[in-house]
Write an enzyme that holds these catalytic residues in place. Sequence first.
Site, PDB file in Angstrom:
ATOM      1  CG  PHE A  19      -1.635  -1.340   1.376  1.00 60.15           C
ATOM      2  CD1 PHE A  19      -2.765  -1.614   0.613  1.00 60.15           C
ATOM      3  CD2 PHE A  19      -1.139  -2.313   2.233  1.00 60.15           C
ATOM      4  CE1 PHE A  19      -3.410  -2.843   0.724  1.00 60.15           C
ATOM      5  CE2 PHE A  19      -1.787  -3.540   2.359  1.00 60.15           C
ATOM      6  CZ  PHE A  19      -2.911  -3.811   1.606  1.00 60.15           C
ATOM      7  CB  SER A 124       6.630  -3.503  16.466  1.00 57.95           C
ATOM      8  OG  SER A 124       5.380  -2.989  16.842  1.00 57.95           O
ATOM      9  CG  HIS A 145      -2.371   1.757  10.193  1.00 61.39           C
ATOM     10  ND1 HIS A 145      -1.287   0.912  10.137  1.00 61.39           N
ATOM     11  CD2 HIS A 145      -2.207   2.632   9.164  1.00 61.39           C
ATOM     12  CE1 HIS A 145      -0.521   1.263   9.108  1.00 61.39           C
ATOM     13  NE2 HIS A 145      -1.050   2.298   8.506  1.00 61.39           N
TER      14      HIS A 145
HETATM   15 MG    MG Z   1       0.903   1.955   5.237  1.00 65.04          MG
END
Ligand code: MG
Length: 215
Positions: A19, A124, A145
């Site tokens: 993306f 992470s 996100h």
């Molecule tokens: Mg991205």
Amino acid sequence: MAELMRHEVRRWAREVKGFLAEAEGLRLFELARECAGRAPCVEIGSYCGKSTLYLAEGCRLAGGYPVISIDHHRGSEEQQPGEEYFDPELFDHAVGRPDTLPCFRRTLQRAGLEEWVIAIVSDSARAGRCWPDGPASLLFIDGGHSEKAASADFEIWAPRVVPGGYLCIHDIFADPAKGGQAPYHVMQRALRSGGWSLVEQVETLGILRRRDDAP
Ligand code: MG
């Protein structure tokens, strides 16, 4: 500078699932080439390796450190079955979750960049807690996100960026109608802290530089 990237790598990067716009990738390539001699570049969110190719090609040309690319490879929230970015080609039926690691490895192998990437297969935040020190010349945040995931990545990883190094955040949308706000909120928070200056935004890639006098 973008012309320094090998044509076949640039062409392959365009084809890889992902993306990231080409203009964003080329900017990552240039930044990695500029700073990978100082300390490793760290990428959070490898997916199928599109952004990793740009960073690794920059590291290769710099003759610097390889990229450290971190991903649990089980897909983020929006890539699970029934969600907007679910891809059946990346689904591991035996496990019932996505698995992007085979695709990621093929991407690097095909580009001849395996030796320029150290892949860490982990959440992470957990990887960051196990690796308490270690400078980074560039941090690219493109992992989970959600507000929680994006702010944890910033809190855990951004303090490692050396003065003059870069913090790149993907999917910056100032307008909530255009996209999720967590990456944008992280960028605003970094700027408010006084430790970072805005360099520029390339499409949805926010680029900040750590100030030499960062608090
Ligand atoms: Mg991205």
